[in-house]
Design a protein around this motif. Structure first.
Motif, PDB file in Angstrom:
ATOM      1  N   GLY A 109       0.795  -1.212   0.000  1.00  0.00           N
ATOM      2  CA  GLY A 109       0.000   0.000   0.000  1.00  0.00           C
ATOM      3  C   GLY A 109       0.833   1.270   0.000  1.00  0.00           C
ATOM      4  N   GLU A 110       2.162   1.148   0.091  1.00  0.00           N
ATOM      5  CA  GLU A 110       3.045   2.322   0.145  1.00  0.00           C
ATOM      6  C   GLU A 110       3.416   2.731  -1.275  1.00  0.00           C
ATOM      7  N   GLN A 111       3.184   4.046  -1.623  1.00  0.00           N
ATOM      8  CA  GLN A 111       3.463   4.560  -2.958  1.00  0.00           C
ATOM      9  C   GLN A 111       4.814   5.253  -3.024  1.00  0.00           C
ATOM     10  N   ARG A 112       5.301   5.678  -1.889  1.00  0.00           N
ATOM     11  CA  ARG A 112       6.552   6.443  -1.809  1.00  0.00           C
ATOM     12  C   ARG A 112       7.086   6.342  -0.383  1.00  0.00           C
ATOM     13  N   LYS A 113       8.285   6.918  -0.146  1.00  0.00           N
ATOM     14  CA  LYS A 113       8.882   6.921   1.192  1.00  0.00           C
ATOM     15  C   LYS A 113       8.824   8.336   1.765  1.00  0.00           C
ATOM     16  N   ILE A 114       8.289   8.448   3.006  1.00  0.00           N
ATOM     17  CA  ILE A 114       8.355   9.706   3.760  1.00  0.00           C
ATOM     18  C   ILE A 114       9.074   9.403   5.071  1.00  0.00           C
ATOM     19  N   VAL A 115      10.154  10.134   5.302  1.00  0.00           N
ATOM     20  CA  VAL A 115      10.961   9.912   6.520  1.00  0.00           C
ATOM     21  C   VAL A 115      11.045  11.228   7.287  1.00  0.00           C
ATOM     22  N   PHE A 116      10.646  11.159   8.556  1.00  0.00           N
ATOM     23  CA  PHE A 116      10.806  12.311   9.445  1.00  0.00           C
ATOM     24  C   PHE A 116      12.103  12.124  10.249  1.00  0.00           C
ATOM     25  N   TRP A 117      13.043  13.031   9.980  1.00  0.00           N
ATOM     26  CA  TRP A 117      14.319  12.995  10.746  1.00  0.00           C
ATOM     27  C   TRP A 117      14.155  13.931  11.940  1.00  0.00           C
ATOM     28  N   VAL A 118      14.064  13.324  13.154  1.00  0.00           N
ATOM     29  CA  VAL A 118      13.894  14.128  14.366  1.00  0.00           C
ATOM     30  C   VAL A 118      15.265  14.376  14.977  1.00  0.00           C
ATOM     31  N   ASP A 119      15.654  15.639  14.980  1.00  0.00           N
ATOM     32  CA  ASP A 119      16.932  16.049  15.586  1.00  0.00           C
ATOM     33  C   ASP A 119      16.597  17.041  16.697  1.00  0.00           C
ATOM     34  N   LYS A 120      16.209  16.499  17.853  1.00  0.00           N
ATOM     35  CA  LYS A 120      15.652  17.316  18.941  1.00  0.00           C
ATOM     36  C   LYS A 120      16.591  18.435  19.363  1.00  0.00           C
ATOM     37  N   GLN A 161       3.563  23.783   9.701  1.00  0.00           N
ATOM     38  CA  GLN A 161       2.966  22.449   9.767  1.00  0.00           C
ATOM     39  C   GLN A 161       1.817  22.285   8.762  1.00  0.00           C
ATOM     40  N   PHE A 162       0.946  23.321   8.663  1.00  0.00           N
ATOM     41  CA  PHE A 162      -0.185  23.209   7.739  1.00  0.00           C
ATOM     42  C   PHE A 162       0.306  23.149   6.293  1.00  0.00           C
ATOM     43  N   TYR A 163       1.308  24.022   6.000  1.00  0.00           N
ATOM     44  CA  TYR A 163       1.885  24.021   4.636  1.00  0.00           C
ATOM     45  C   TYR A 163       2.442  22.643   4.299  1.00  0.00           C
ATOM     46  N   MET A 164       3.168  22.035   5.301  1.00  0.00           N
ATOM     47  CA  MET A 164       3.811  20.745   5.047  1.00  0.00           C
ATOM     48  C   MET A 164       2.763  19.661   4.795  1.00  0.00           C
ATOM     49  N   LYS A 165       1.678  19.742   5.528  1.00  0.00           N
ATOM     50  CA  LYS A 165       0.610  18.745   5.342  1.00  0.00           C
ATOM     51  C   LYS A 165      -0.005  18.910   3.935  1.00  0.00           C
ATOM     52  N   HIS A 166      -0.223  20.191   3.538  1.00  0.00           N
ATOM     53  CA  HIS A 166      -0.799  20.462   2.216  1.00  0.00           C
ATOM     54  C   HIS A 166       0.150  20.003   1.116  1.00  0.00           C
ATOM     55  N   LEU A 167       1.443  20.256   1.297  1.00  0.00           N
ATOM     56  CA  LEU A 167       2.448  19.859   0.302  1.00  0.00           C
ATOM     57  C   LEU A 167       2.437  18.359   0.089  1.00  0.00           C
ATOM     58  N   LEU A 168       2.443  17.633   1.189  1.00  0.00           N
ATOM     59  CA  LEU A 168       2.561  16.172   1.093  1.00  0.00           C
ATOM     60  C   LEU A 168       1.288  15.510   0.583  1.00  0.00           C
ATOM     61  N   GLU A 169       0.146  16.071   0.909  1.00  0.00           N
ATOM     62  CA  GLU A 169      -1.104  15.390   0.575  1.00  0.00           C
ATOM     63  C   GLU A 169      -1.816  15.967  -0.648  1.00  0.00           C
ATOM     64  N   GLU A 170      -1.544  17.256  -0.979  1.00  0.00           N
ATOM     65  CA  GLU A 170      -2.257  17.873  -2.094  1.00  0.00           C
ATOM     66  C   GLU A 170      -1.323  18.241  -3.246  1.00  0.00           C
ATOM     67  N   GLU A 171      -0.277  18.984  -2.942  1.00  0.00           N
ATOM     68  CA  GLU A 171       0.596  19.475  -4.018  1.00  0.00           C
ATOM     69  C   GLU A 171       1.443  18.371  -4.633  1.00  0.00           C
ATOM     70  N   ASP A 172       2.024  17.525  -3.770  1.00  0.00           N
ATOM     71  CA  ASP A 172       2.960  16.521  -4.298  1.00  0.00           C
ATOM     72  C   ASP A 172       2.777  15.193  -3.558  1.00  0.00           C
ATOM     73  N   PRO A 173       1.739  14.468  -3.900  1.00  0.00           N
ATOM     74  CA  PRO A 173       1.459  13.201  -3.188  1.00  0.00           C
ATOM     75  C   PRO A 173       2.289  12.015  -3.683  1.00  0.00           C
ATOM     76  N   ASN A 174       3.215  12.242  -4.622  1.00  0.00           N
ATOM     77  CA  ASN A 174       3.929  11.115  -5.221  1.00  0.00           C
ATOM     78  C   ASN A 174       5.422  11.074  -4.904  1.00  0.00           C
ATOM     79  N   SER A 175       6.041  12.219  -4.589  1.00  0.00           N
ATOM     80  CA  SER A 175       7.495  12.262  -4.376  1.00  0.00           C
ATOM     81  C   SER A 175       7.855  11.732  -2.994  1.00  0.00           C
TER      82      SER A 175
END
Length: 852
Positions: free
Chosen positions: A21-32, A58-72
């Motif tokens: 079910g995974e179309q691409r890789k999204i990795v959150f690098w947490v560097d506290k 945060q809102f921009y990032m959510k929009h980018l990942l889910e609306e603007e560029d859902p494939n990269s």
């Protein structure tokens, strides 16, 4: 990780296969801690877009990942906490991967510690920078982390403690050394933890709050606070600064647990002696009443003070003997008793001798010979036991100045009073009643032992074992019989026989053999039916003459055999005589007579073991233990007045306690006993024995241990009849320990200090032996939550009220769950078996020290 390692790790993640079910890789690098923020500009991964997430986008990032560029595929770098509820990207995080490159994040992730505790882990990051420390921390398998559990686990790892427990941590630190500069665990905490946090825990748990902190003053604080549990603060004003203002219970329980540890107590004892000196405990206790500290158990000097109190009271003729005995018995359950066991033992028997003296302070009454003989068997012999037991203890601590003072009291009571009066009255009775006929009404003569005791068994075809212990006097036989009755399934009967005079080995041994007649020849040899009876081989021939299947053996030869060897040796034997000489062998030599009483202790163990061998290896049923004679022994050098010169007369034999002569006349200071009632007396001999315990004056040493005379100690011969019983056999009774049971009806504890009542359900008697238990409160996992108290259940009182015990317990100052079940544990100290486990609820409300 460095940037090269990070790039490689990220590349592996992004080039890895896609999940279902995974179309691409999204990795959150947490560097506290934003350790890599500057390097982010140079980071390049083929086919991956890089973004930075902050609170503002945060809102921009959510929009980018889910609306603007859902494939990269995206790498999103952030220092935000992603797990919080108001995170716009919370659902995206769930189906993506989170990557950590900083050490603290990796630690949090691997140990499953909530990121909210990041600051705590970051503070102690240097601790985790070691694989072995990390592994030990992880092995604790802590389910729910808090700041406290992390700190406690770190301290526990550094102190090599098996489970996170601050009591164990503190004890480990203190066990190392009380010198802060040399303490390796404090040093480890300074390097890999925060030593101030350690001291904060000490303050919180044990109320140790000082500007200048040190391990030495901490230990003083703990011990003095524990001591304050038994002794009112009113008496401790000079050391009040060392008494905790809060959490006193924890200090008491900590000290109690350390004292009762099977090995670590040795270090505690050493430290406790140091504290005694530092706080000048002897001067403090001078003004404290004995009843105030009789239960105290923190310092060894407490026992010294109690010993001194009782000894001084005896010397001042204060006759509170029952209280002294209670106090000594009370101290047996205390920590330092073993260190002073010999002194307490000597003190106890000194008290018992005084108690006897008080009972007969009007003097030992004169009377007929039979009355004195029976009184000795029933009552008077205990003074010989007390005197002997005193010296067994004394010899273990003979350089102790206090014991030297007690020795003077003991010698005065035993030698000057008891022996003096008893032997004088007995000599008078013998002179009036027994010089012509050496017998007493209703008392078996030693010469009739075989015919009246052994022969009936032989006629019935029964097997008989006879153990003859050279110089085992009556009081020793009583002790042996008591032990056999108590500790074996057999039935033991105690009798007394009238021993022969002179009370010497050659005549006593001969009188116990099968015989028709005894006599002396003109050289003083003892003949059995005309045959020489001296030595093992001659006695063996005499036994075999009367009983074909008879045998005589020395006890050492019997002990040296294995079970198979014994069975082969005694196979088919109907009559077995075993000769034992541990007491006489020691006492009869001038160089070793001082060890007479130690030899008695050894002999008792040997005789007990012999009976067990006969019972277990040889299936023996009928066993008789007796002696050829008793003995007189006093420790102090004899005065010249205790010796008598010899009159010129024709003698066959002259020894310290008798003369054999054909002459018949009155001799000053001597009892002239006609031997006709003892031996055939072909030569018409008379035995002259000095009055009382006087010795004949002779050249040479070896005057303290003697026999041969007619004193009660020499001629009251023990006869211990042991009848073996097997399990299930009629009359058999299994050996059982008494029970110790809780009698308090309450099952709810509402105060951190509470008392409970216990009861010894049976009195100690034959086949019912003592039991020692340790008692404490514990949780369901077995963790000890209170002090440990000991009960020695060895009371033999008929009155149940005198078999009760009241104990006080103190709970640790921790949180208790009123809905959980806790347990009072009663454990047998010999076997480790829990004999009673009583459920309790604990509801303390707010834990308070006000009632400490």
């Amino acid at each position: 990780m460095n940037m090269g390692q990070i790039e490689s790790a990220l590349q592996d993640i992004f080039t890895g296969p896609l999940k279902d079910g995974e179309q691409r890789k999204i990795v959150f690098w947490v560097d506290k801690d934003e350790e890599f923020i500057e390097e982010m500009g140079q980071l390049a991964i083929d086919g991956v877009k890089v973004q930075t997430l902050s609170n503002r986008n945060q809102f921009y990032m959510k929009h980018l990942l889910e609306e603007e560029d859902p494939n990269s595929s995206y790498l999103i770098y952030t220092n935000l906490e992603l797990g919080v509820e108001d995170n716009w990207l919370a659902d995206t995080v769930l189906y993506s991967k989170t990557f950590f490159a900083d050490r603290v994040s990796l630690i949090l992730s691997e140990l499953h510690i909530d990121p909210s505790l990041r600051a705590v882990v970051k503070k102690h990051e240097r601790f985790f920078n070691n694989k072995e420390r990390f592994r030990k921390f992880q092995a604790f398998d802590i389910e729910s982390f808090t700041e406290e559990t992390i700190e406690l686990a770190i301290m526990s790892v550094l102190c090599n403690v098996k489970i996170p427990d601050f009591e164990a941590v503190l004890k480990t630190v203190l066990m190392d050394t009380l010198d802060d500069n040399d303490n390796k665990y404090l040093s480890l905490m300074e390097k890999f933890f925060d030593v101030d946090v350690f001291w904060m825990y000490v303050a919180n748990h044990y109320g140790y709050e000082r500007e200048t902190k040190a391990l030495k003053t901490l230990f003083i604080h703990l011990t003095v606070t524990a001591f304050n549990h038994s002794v009112s603060e009113d008496y401790l004003m000079s050391i009040q600064d060392f008494i905790a203002g809060r959490n006193k219970a924890n200090a008491l329980v900590f000290i109690d647990h350390w004292m009762h540890h099977k090995t670590d107590y040795t270090v505690f004892d050493e430290y406790a002696k140091m504290v005694e000196r530092e706080i000048q405990l002897p001067s403090i206790l001078q003004s404290v009443p004995i009843d105030e500290f009789r239960q105290a158990d923190t310092f060894p000097y407490i026992d010294k003070a109690i010993i001194i109190h009782i000894a001084n009271s005896l010397m001042d003729t204060l006759e509170d003997y029952v209280e002294y005995t209670k106090l000594i018995k009370l101290r047996r359950a205390k920590h330092y008793y073993e260190e002073y066991a010999s002194v307490y033992g000597a003190l106890y028997y000194t008290v018992k001798m005084h108690e006897f003296y008080k009972e007969y302070n009007q003097g030992i009454p004169q009377g007929r010979a039979i009355d004195l003989f029976e009184a000795y068997c029933k009552e008077y012999h205990v003074m010989d036991t007390y005197y002997r037991k005193f010296y067994v203890s004394y010899d273990e601590e003979s350089n102790h100045e206090l014991l030297k003072k007690l020795k003077e009291l003991v010698e005065h009571l035993y030698t000057n009073w008891f022996i003096g009066e008893l032997s004088s009255h007995w000599s008078q009775a013998v002179k009036e009643e027994m010089t012509k006929d050496w017998s007493l009404p209703g008392v078996k003569n030693q010469q009739s032992f075989y015919s009246s005791i052994v022969a009936p068994h032989i006629r019935k075809g029964e097997r008989v074992f006879v153990i003859i212990s050279d110089a085992m006097r009556y009081e020793v036989g009583v002790e042996l019989a008591d032990r056999l009755n108590s500790e074996t399934m057999g039935v033991c009967d105690m009798q007394a026989m009238l021993g022969v005079v002179p009370s010497v080995t050659k005549l006593g041994m001969a009188s116990l053999l099968p015989h028709r007649g005894l006599d002396f020849d003109e050289n003083g040899r003892v003949l059995v039916d005309g045959k020489d009876s001296a030595g093992l081989e001659n006695r063996k021939k005499i036994i075999e003459f009367f009983v074909e299947d008879g045998i005589a053996i020395h006890f050492q030869d019997m002990l040296a055999m294995n079970k198979a060897g014994r069975r082969e040796t005694f196979k088919g034997k109907k009559l077995v005589y075993i000769y034992h000489d541990t007491i006489d062998a020691m006492g009869d030599k001038a160089s070793t007579e001082i060890y007479t009483f130690d030899a008695v202790e050894t002999a008792l163990n040997q005789l007990y073991d012999l009976v067990k061998i006969i019972r277990d290896d040889l299936s023996g049923t009928n066993v008789y233990i007796t002696a050829d004679h008793g003995f007189l022994y006093q420790r102090d050098a004899l005065e010249e007045s205790h010796k008598i010169g010899n009159e010129a007369m024709d003698t066959i034999e002259v020894k310290r306690r008798y003369m054999l002569s054909k002459e018949k006349r009155d001799v000053s200071g001597q009892l002239a006993i006609d031997l006709t009632s003892i031996v055939q007396n072909e030569y018409d001999l008379t035995a002259y024995v000095p009055n009382g315990t006087i010795r004949n004056r002779m050249q040479g040493t070896g005057v303290n241990f003697v026999h041969g005379g007619a004193s009660l100690q020499e001629i009251v011969v023990p006869l211990v009849a042991f009848k073996n019983k097997r399990a299930g056999q009629r009359g058999s009774q299994a050996i059982q320990k008494v029970d110790i049971r809780l009698t308090s009806t309450t099952r709810k504890i509402t105060n951190s200090i509470f008392n409970l009542d216990f009861f010894q359900t049976e009195r100690v008697e034959d086949k019912m032996i003592p039991r020692t238990v340790v008692i404490y409160m514990a949780d369901a996992e077995g963790n000890v939550l209170s002090n440990e108290e000991t009960i020695i259940g060895d009371r033999s009182f008929d009155n149940p009220a005198e078999r009760t015990f009241k104990l006080q317990f103190v709970l640790k100052s921790i949180s208790y769950d009123r809905n959980k079940t806790y347990y009072l544990v009663v454990k047998d100290t010999e076997t480790g078996v829990v004999t009673e486990k009583v459920p309790f609820s604990i509801n303390l409300g707010i834990v308070s020290d006000f009632d400490f």
